[in-house]
Design a protein around this motif. Structure first.
Motif, PDB file in Angstrom:
ATOM      1  N   ALA A   1      19.533  -4.084 -12.853  1.00 24.14           N
ATOM      2  CA  ALA A   1      18.690  -5.181 -13.354  1.00 24.14           C
ATOM      3  C   ALA A   1      17.448  -4.675 -14.072  1.00 24.14           C
ATOM      4  O   ALA A   1      16.711  -5.467 -14.670  1.00 24.14           O
ATOM      5  CB  ALA A   1      18.282  -6.083 -12.191  1.00 24.14           C
ATOM      6  N   GLY A   2      17.188  -3.375 -14.003  1.00 28.08           N
ATOM      7  CA  GLY A   2      16.022  -2.812 -14.677  1.00 28.08           C
ATOM      8  C   GLY A   2      14.709  -3.053 -13.968  1.00 28.08           C
ATOM      9  O   GLY A   2      13.650  -3.020 -14.585  1.00 28.08           O
ATOM     10  N   VAL A   3      14.777  -3.296 -12.637  1.00 25.42           N
ATOM     11  CA  VAL A   3      13.538  -3.573 -11.893  1.00 25.42           C
ATOM     12  C   VAL A   3      13.296  -2.559 -10.780  1.00 25.42           C
ATOM     13  O   VAL A   3      12.420  -2.758  -9.937  1.00 25.42           O
ATOM     14  CB  VAL A   3      13.533  -5.003 -11.299  1.00 25.42           C
ATOM     15  N   ALA A   4      14.056  -1.468 -10.763  1.00 23.48           N
ATOM     16  CA  ALA A   4      13.910  -0.483  -9.682  1.00 23.48           C
ATOM     17  C   ALA A   4      12.486   0.054  -9.609  1.00 23.48           C
ATOM     18  O   ALA A   4      11.984   0.363  -8.515  1.00 23.48           O
ATOM     19  CB  ALA A   4      14.898   0.663  -9.873  1.00 23.48           C
ATOM     20  N   ASP A   5      11.815   0.142 -10.758  1.00 20.73           N
ATOM     21  CA  ASP A   5      10.443   0.666 -10.760  1.00 20.73           C
ATOM     22  C   ASP A   5       9.442  -0.318 -10.175  1.00 20.73           C
ATOM     23  O   ASP A   5       8.308   0.054  -9.856  1.00 20.73           O
ATOM     24  CB  ASP A   5      10.015   1.047 -12.183  1.00 20.73           C
ATOM     25  N   LYS A   6       9.851  -1.567  -9.983  1.00 17.04           N
ATOM     26  CA  LYS A   6       8.965  -2.578  -9.377  1.00 17.04           C
ATOM     27  C   LYS A   6       9.070  -2.596  -7.853  1.00 17.04           C
ATOM     28  O   LYS A   6       8.236  -3.225  -7.196  1.00 17.04           O
ATOM     29  CB  LYS A   6       9.329  -3.982  -9.877  1.00 17.04           C
ATOM     30  N   ILE A   7      10.111  -1.963  -7.298  1.00 20.98           N
ATOM     31  CA  ILE A   7      10.402  -2.115  -5.868  1.00 20.98           C
ATOM     32  C   ILE A   7      10.190  -0.793  -5.144  1.00 20.98           C
ATOM     33  O   ILE A   7      10.808   0.220  -5.479  1.00 20.98           O
ATOM     34  CB  ILE A   7      11.835  -2.637  -5.660  1.00 20.98           C
ATOM     35  N   GLU A   8       9.322  -0.834  -4.154  1.00 17.19           N
ATOM     36  CA  GLU A   8       8.997   0.336  -3.335  1.00 17.19           C
ATOM     37  C   GLU A   8       9.648   0.134  -1.968  1.00 17.19           C
ATOM     38  O   GLU A   8       9.191  -0.659  -1.160  1.00 17.19           O
ATOM     39  CB  GLU A   8       7.480   0.448  -3.198  1.00 17.19           C
ATOM     40  N   LEU A   9      10.740   0.853  -1.723  1.00 19.88           N
ATOM     41  CA  LEU A   9      11.518   0.667  -0.508  1.00 19.88           C
ATOM     42  C   LEU A   9      11.076   1.628   0.581  1.00 19.88           C
ATOM     43  O   LEU A   9      10.980   2.837   0.361  1.00 19.88           O
ATOM     44  CB  LEU A   9      13.005   0.873  -0.798  1.00 19.88           C
ATOM     45  N   HIS A  10      10.825   1.090   1.781  1.00 22.97           N
ATOM     46  CA  HIS A  10      10.471   1.888   2.950  1.00 22.97           C
ATOM     47  C   HIS A  10      11.593   1.764   3.972  1.00 22.97           C
ATOM     48  O   HIS A  10      11.858   0.676   4.484  1.00 22.97           O
ATOM     49  CB  HIS A  10       9.163   1.389   3.565  1.00 22.97           C
ATOM     50  N   ILE A  11      12.277   2.877   4.258  1.00 22.73           N
ATOM     51  CA  ILE A  11      13.311   2.895   5.282  1.00 22.73           C
ATOM     52  C   ILE A  11      12.663   3.330   6.594  1.00 22.73           C
ATOM     53  O   ILE A  11      12.422   4.521   6.842  1.00 22.73           O
ATOM     54  CB  ILE A  11      14.467   3.837   4.907  1.00 22.73           C
ATOM     55  N   ALA A  12      12.359   2.353   7.418  1.00 23.09           N
ATOM     56  CA  ALA A  12      11.685   2.568   8.702  1.00 23.09           C
ATOM     57  C   ALA A  12      11.606   1.220   9.386  1.00 23.09           C
ATOM     58  O   ALA A  12      11.760   0.173   8.730  1.00 23.09           O
ATOM     59  CB  ALA A  12      10.279   3.124   8.492  1.00 23.09           C
ATOM     60  N   PRO A  13      11.382   1.191  10.711  1.00 26.92           N
ATOM     61  CA  PRO A  13      11.127  -0.098  11.355  1.00 26.92           C
ATOM     62  C   PRO A  13       9.990  -0.827  10.633  1.00 26.92           C
ATOM     63  O   PRO A  13       8.948  -0.239  10.340  1.00 26.92           O
ATOM     64  CB  PRO A  13      10.741   0.301  12.780  1.00 26.92           C
ATOM     65  N   ALA A  14      10.213  -2.095  10.340  1.00 23.03           N
ATOM     66  CA  ALA A  14       9.264  -2.831   9.501  1.00 23.03           C
ATOM     67  C   ALA A  14       7.857  -2.859  10.093  1.00 23.03           C
ATOM     68  O   ALA A  14       6.874  -2.787   9.353  1.00 23.03           O
ATOM     69  CB  ALA A  14       9.764  -4.252   9.260  1.00 23.03           C
ATOM     70  N   LEU A  15       7.754  -2.970  11.409  1.00 15.67           N
ATOM     71  CA  LEU A  15       6.413  -2.995  12.015  1.00 15.67           C
ATOM     72  C   LEU A  15       5.655  -1.714  11.719  1.00 15.67           C
ATOM     73  O   LEU A  15       4.437  -1.746  11.490  1.00 15.67           O
ATOM     74  CB  LEU A  15       6.509  -3.219  13.528  1.00 15.67           C
ATOM     75  N   GLU A  16       6.347  -0.583  11.715  1.00 16.59           N
ATOM     76  CA  GLU A  16       5.695   0.680  11.380  1.00 16.59           C
ATOM     77  C   GLU A  16       5.182   0.657   9.943  1.00 16.59           C
ATOM     78  O   GLU A  16       4.057   1.081   9.658  1.00 16.59           O
ATOM     79  CB  GLU A  16       6.659   1.857  11.576  1.00 16.59           C
ATOM     80  N   THR A  17       6.016   0.167   9.036  1.00 14.48           N
ATOM     81  CA  THR A  17       5.609   0.089   7.631  1.00 14.48           C
ATOM     82  C   THR A  17       4.424  -0.845   7.452  1.00 14.48           C
ATOM     83  O   THR A  17       3.451  -0.519   6.761  1.00 14.48           O
ATOM     84  CB  THR A  17       6.789  -0.374   6.762  1.00 14.48           C
ATOM     85  N   LEU A  18       4.469  -2.010   8.085  1.00 18.90           N
ATOM     86  CA  LEU A  18       3.377  -2.979   7.955  1.00 18.90           C
ATOM     87  C   LEU A  18       2.085  -2.417   8.535  1.00 18.90           C
ATOM     88  O   LEU A  18       0.997  -2.591   7.956  1.00 18.90           O
ATOM     89  CB  LEU A  18       3.754  -4.291   8.633  1.00 18.90           C
ATOM     90  N   ASP A  19       2.186  -1.737   9.658  1.00 12.95           N
ATOM     91  CA  ASP A  19       0.991  -1.143  10.261  1.00 12.95           C
ATOM     92  C   ASP A  19       0.433  -0.026   9.380  1.00 12.95           C
ATOM     93  O   ASP A  19      -0.794   0.141   9.285  1.00 12.95           O
ATOM     94  CB  ASP A  19       1.300  -0.608  11.657  1.00 12.95           C
ATOM     95  N   ARG A  20       1.303   0.739   8.725  1.00 12.68           N
ATOM     96  CA  ARG A  20       0.823   1.775   7.806  1.00 12.68           C
ATOM     97  C   ARG A  20       0.098   1.157   6.613  1.00 12.68           C
ATOM     98  O   ARG A  20      -0.921   1.685   6.155  1.00 12.68           O
ATOM     99  CB  ARG A  20       1.988   2.639   7.324  1.00 12.68           C
ATOM    100  N   LEU A  21       0.629   0.053   6.112  1.00 14.37           N
ATOM    101  CA  LEU A  21      -0.037  -0.626   4.999  1.00 14.37           C
ATOM    102  C   LEU A  21      -1.441  -1.089   5.405  1.00 14.37           C
ATOM    103  O   LEU A  21      -2.406  -0.938   4.651  1.00 14.37           O
ATOM    104  CB  LEU A  21       0.795  -1.822   4.536  1.00 14.37           C
ATOM    105  N   LEU A  22      -1.537  -1.651   6.601  1.00 15.71           N
ATOM    106  CA  LEU A  22      -2.844  -2.096   7.085  1.00 15.71           C
ATOM    107  C   LEU A  22      -3.790  -0.914   7.272  1.00 15.71           C
ATOM    108  O   LEU A  22      -4.966  -0.981   6.889  1.00 15.71           O
ATOM    109  CB  LEU A  22      -2.679  -2.872   8.393  1.00 15.71           C
TER     110      LEU A  22
END
Length: 220
Positions: free
Chosen positions: A108-129
């Motif tokens: 679709a030509g949007v891969a550069d818009k999407i930053e994928l994190h392979i990890a338990p989501a709570l860990e990713t959300l806490d890292r963002l915070l």
């Protein structure tokens, strides 16, 4: 879980799609491939995806969160609706499922818009915070394990800006939430979560009876 709106008999549902669904071919292809997947019922309905894209466009969103990627329909439909410099931060634990998502993002030509994190989501959300990204997201979509809905919601509420929008999927749970005879753990968790949001004065609220139920919570 359901891949179409609850309570509509097939004739009416097909009519609804015929007069409202403007689905890009790449999304149709992804949806059709996912239908063949053993867990294909986890995919969101196309009419729900179109509503989410419209909301993102209405908000002028540039930075969004996708909690629960599966094969990538929700992240793709949002990425297509974002401006050129838009960004989707996507959270999932499965390399297998998201391999399908990555393929379609690329096509679709949007891969550069999407930053994928392979990890338990709570860990990713806490890292963002922890990285100082509180109140920097415009929109969040929650569609992952139901036992953690409350935790995902609380983190998302911190991450979205004031007047940012959180959308939560499967809140009608194929109608099981309304049946007092159904007392399994996941159903009880969703009931409790729905009741919590009903009382939460930090947000303005609407539960939209589209697909499997989509709660929209606007941060005050």
């Amino acid at each position: 879980m359901t891949t179409h709106t609850l309570g509509l008999e097939p004739l009416l549902y097909n009519y609804l799609l015929s007069v409202c669904l403007r689905e890009p071919e790449i999304l149709t292809q992804l949806r059709q491939e996912t239908t063949q997947h053993p867990m294909g019922r986890m995919q969101i309905a196309p009419e729900q995806g179109q509503l989410m894209a419209l909301l993102v466009q209405l908000m002028g969103a540039k930075k969004t969160l996708d909690v629960g990627v599966f094969t990538g329909y929700s992240s793709l439909v949002v990425a297509l609706a974002l401006p050129t410099q838009g960004k989707v931060v996507a959270c999932d634990v499965s390399e297998e499922f998201t391999a399908i998502a990555r393929r379609y993002w690329q096509q679709a030509g949007v891969a550069d818009k999407i930053e994928l994190h392979i990890a338990p989501a709570l860990e990713t959300l806490d890292r963002l915070l922890a990285a100082g990204e509180a109140e920097t997201f415009d929109f969040a979509f929650i569609d992952a394990d139901k036992s953690n809905y409350d935790n995902y919601y609380e983190r998302s509420l911190q991450l979205v800006r004031p007047r940012g929008l959180i959308a939560i999927d499967n809140v009608l749970w194929s109608g099981r939430v309304a049946d007092p005879q159904v007392q399994d753990n996941r159903t009880k968790k969703i009931r409790a979560f729905n009741h919590k949001l009903y009382q939460d004065q930090r947000v303005s609220l609407s539960l939209v009876p589209i697909a499997d139920g989509l709660t929209l919570a606007l941060k005050n």
